[in-house]
Scaffold this motif. Structure first.
Motif, PDB file in Angstrom:
ATOM      1  N   MET A   1      30.775 -52.270   9.136  1.00 50.80           N
ATOM      2  CA  MET A   1      29.316 -52.298   9.101  1.00 50.80           C
ATOM      3  C   MET A   1      28.844 -53.625   8.524  1.00 50.80           C
ATOM      4  O   MET A   1      29.458 -54.193   7.626  1.00 50.80           O
ATOM      5  N   SER A   2      27.695 -54.135   9.036  1.00 49.45           N
ATOM      6  CA  SER A   2      27.175 -55.402   8.546  1.00 49.45           C
ATOM      7  C   SER A   2      26.791 -55.314   7.083  1.00 49.45           C
ATOM      8  O   SER A   2      26.926 -56.278   6.341  1.00 49.45           O
ATOM      9  N   THR A   3      26.308 -54.126   6.643  1.00 45.81           N
ATOM     10  CA  THR A   3      25.948 -53.959   5.237  1.00 45.81           C
ATOM     11  C   THR A   3      27.164 -54.145   4.349  1.00 45.81           C
ATOM     12  O   THR A   3      27.094 -54.789   3.294  1.00 45.81           O
ATOM     13  N   ASP A   4      28.303 -53.581   4.776  1.00 43.27           N
ATOM     14  CA  ASP A   4      29.534 -53.745   4.006  1.00 43.27           C
ATOM     15  C   ASP A   4      29.947 -55.213   3.959  1.00 43.27           C
ATOM     16  O   ASP A   4      30.417 -55.697   2.921  1.00 43.27           O
ATOM     17  N   LYS A   5      29.765 -55.918   5.059  1.00 41.22           N
ATOM     18  CA  LYS A   5      30.103 -57.339   5.091  1.00 41.22           C
ATOM     19  C   LYS A   5      29.233 -58.125   4.119  1.00 41.22           C
ATOM     20  O   LYS A   5      29.732 -58.983   3.376  1.00 41.22           O
ATOM     21  N   ASN A   6      27.949 -57.846   4.110  1.00 40.36           N
ATOM     22  CA  ASN A   6      27.038 -58.553   3.199  1.00 40.36           C
ATOM     23  C   ASN A   6      27.350 -58.225   1.749  1.00 40.36           C
ATOM     24  O   ASN A   6      27.309 -59.101   0.883  1.00 40.36           O
ATOM     25  N   ARG A   7      27.678 -56.975   1.495  1.00 45.19           N
ATOM     26  CA  ARG A   7      28.031 -56.580   0.124  1.00 45.19           C
ATOM     27  C   ARG A   7      29.335 -57.250  -0.308  1.00 45.19           C
ATOM     28  O   ARG A   7      29.480 -57.674  -1.463  1.00 45.19           O
ATOM     29  N   ALA A   8      30.288 -57.350   0.623  1.00 46.28           N
ATOM     30  CA  ALA A   8      31.549 -58.014   0.290  1.00 46.28           C
ATOM     31  C   ALA A   8      31.333 -59.496  -0.011  1.00 46.28           C
ATOM     32  O   ALA A   8      31.956 -60.057  -0.918  1.00 46.28           O
TER      33      ALA A   8
END
Length: 497
Positions: A1-8
């Motif tokens: 998910m893009s949200t997970d990428k941004n959080r990472a």
């Protein structure tokens, strides 16, 4: 998910800037995450530059991490959430390893930027503060500008006549009240109460000012525009600070806002609006005269000098001028010419790509940054490629000058146009073009300017962007096999001529 990428990405950045306890402020502009630091020495620069999503770093009043358009707006909230948690034992992503040529190039860029930041003059710092007032307004300017362009297309084609008035309202609503937002942000930036700055600036757009006569002329709603709002809010900050100093605390809540609005309102109505209106008109007249009379030479100078302004972060100081031109004529004639600097940068980057066929690391950086470059976001290519290499930055400026000269010449020949909003550049500027000519020649001239910028930037970089020694040092595999300790150390690559 893009949200997970941004959080990472946020989780990878946080420990490399000293953790949550080292953060004093968080903000972002179109491309950069801006962080206030308690202790600069805690930042791990090289590891930070190697984070995949990080396109570069810039040191200024704040520590700025270049993430690119779109990405920065998504990573910043995740970063803010991690800092807000402030849990020392919260696991964070490990720092990635960096052994690539683009990391070395970013290091060279950061050193150059650090030296320029240390030599910043008070005038440059003032310009940056003024830019901080307008940067938060850019998303609305972009959105309303695109709607204005769409509305113009529908009007010319005669399509959806019932939708045209609605689009006109959406596109014009923000611009009709932009003075209020400028006043609010001005007071906030210079230490006053934001709402008082907005209240004073709101006087400028109030329809009732048409009944007021100044110097024998009736005022017009909106007269003076953003320049008048900026001046009025700056005055409000000073009056408010004076009141806070001398008004007793028991009366402060009543007297200070009243005196601030009264005094600044009178000065605005009977002085600032008139003066700012004269200045705004003069700026518009001068810009159009400059291109009508200067033509190719004016375009050459503007297009050639814009990349250095971007490098220094001072390009945002032009936002008030662009906004004033949009208020005066509906579009800014300067932006399409300045956009040619990005075209020169793209052409130069492509030339670097072909001149260094064996340096997979730099080529990978160029491939990842080119899409943003075609859309007018030049920072990744500047900080990651051309500026650290030295000569390609100069040849990119030559490409921008050539594209600007083409646009300026066509303007002098009668094809005058500009952008209905600020922010986008490159290909993203096509939906925002408007002017005195038909849309077909306008698009053709702008596309021709981009083509000239690409070609000249490419050619000058390909043939003059590298010395033989630079090619010998840089056109190699950045990750050679490990050598025994007794072997003579590998020579450092020449990052600049």
């Amino acid at each position: 998910m893009s949200t997970d990428k941004n959080r990472a990405t946020a989780a990878a950045i946080l420990p490399l800037v000293g953790g949550p306890d080292n953060i004093t402020s968080i903000a972002h502009c179109m491309t950069r995450l801006r962080i206030g630091l308690r202790d600069r020495s805690l930042v791990q620069d090289e590891a930070l530059k190697a984070v995949p999503a990080v396109l570069g770093v810039v040191e200024d009043e704040t520590y700025q991490i270049v993430l690119g358009p779109g990405a920065v707006a998504r990573v910043t909230p995740e970063f803010e959430a991690l800092v807000a948690q402030a849990q020392p034992d919260t696991p964070t992503a490990p720092a990635p390893k960096a052994v690539t040529a683009d990391a070395l190039a970013a290091q060279g860029q950061a050193l150059k930027e650090a030296r320029k930041a240390r030599n910043a003059t008070p005038f440059k710092l003032l310009l940056r503060r003024v830019a901080n007032i307008f940067v938060p307004l850019i998303p609305a300017l972009i959105g309303c500008g695109i709607l204005a362009g769409l509305n113009g297309v529908l009007t010319n084609l005669g399509w959806l006549p019932t939708l045209v008035p609605a689009l006109a309202a959406m596109a014009s609503g923000f611009m009709s009240l932009i003075a209020v937002f400028v006043g609010f942000n001005t007071a906030k930036e210079f230490g006053g109460t934001p709402i008082l700055g907005g209240a004073v600036a709101a006087i400028i757009v109030f329809p009732g000012v048409a009944k007021i006569e100044v110097f024998g002329e009736h005022l017009s709603p909106g007269q003076g525009g953003v320049l008048g709002a900026l001046a009025a809010a700056l005055l409000a900050v000073q009056v408010e600070k004076w009141c806070r100093k001398w008004v007793p605390e028991t009366l402060d809540v009543l007297v200070t806002p009243t005196l601030t609005v009264l005094a600044c309102g009178l000065v605005t109505l009977f002085g600032l609006m008139y003066v700012a209106g004269v200045v705004s008109t003069a700026i518009g007249d001068f810009a159009h005269w400059l291109l009508a009379a200067g033509g190719a030479f004016a375009g050459l100078v503007l297009g050639g000098l814009f990349l250095p302004l971007v490098m220094l972060g001072l390009h945002q100081a032009l936002i008030p001028i662009h906004t004033t031109l949009i208020e005066e004529s509906g579009y800014t004639v300067l932006l399409p010419i300045l956009a040619m600097a990005g075209a020169g940068q793209v052409g130069a980057a492509i030339a670097v790509y072909y001149r260094l066929p064996r340096n997979g690391s730099i080529r990978a950086t160029i491939k990842s940054a080119l899409p943003a470059g075609f859309l007018g976001v030049g920072e990744p290519l500047i900080y990651g490629v051309s500026l650290p290499l030295g000569r390609p930055f100069v040849t990119a400026c030559v490409g921008g000058a050539a594209g600007g000269a083409f646009i300026g010449l066509c303007n002098q020949l009668g094809v005058g146009f500009g952008s209905t909003a600020i922010g986008p550049s490159g290909w993203a500027l096509f939906p925002l073009l408007d002017g005195t000519s038909a849309m077909a020649p306008t698009i053709a001239v702008y596309a021709g300017g981009l083509g000239v910028g690409y070609l000249v930037g490419f050619a000058t970089t390909y043939f003059f962007g590298f010395t033989p020694q630079m090619l010998a040092d840089l056109d190699t595999d950045p990750l050679p096999p490990a050598t025994p300790a007794t072997t003579e150390p590998t020579k450092e690559p020449a990052l600049a001529p």
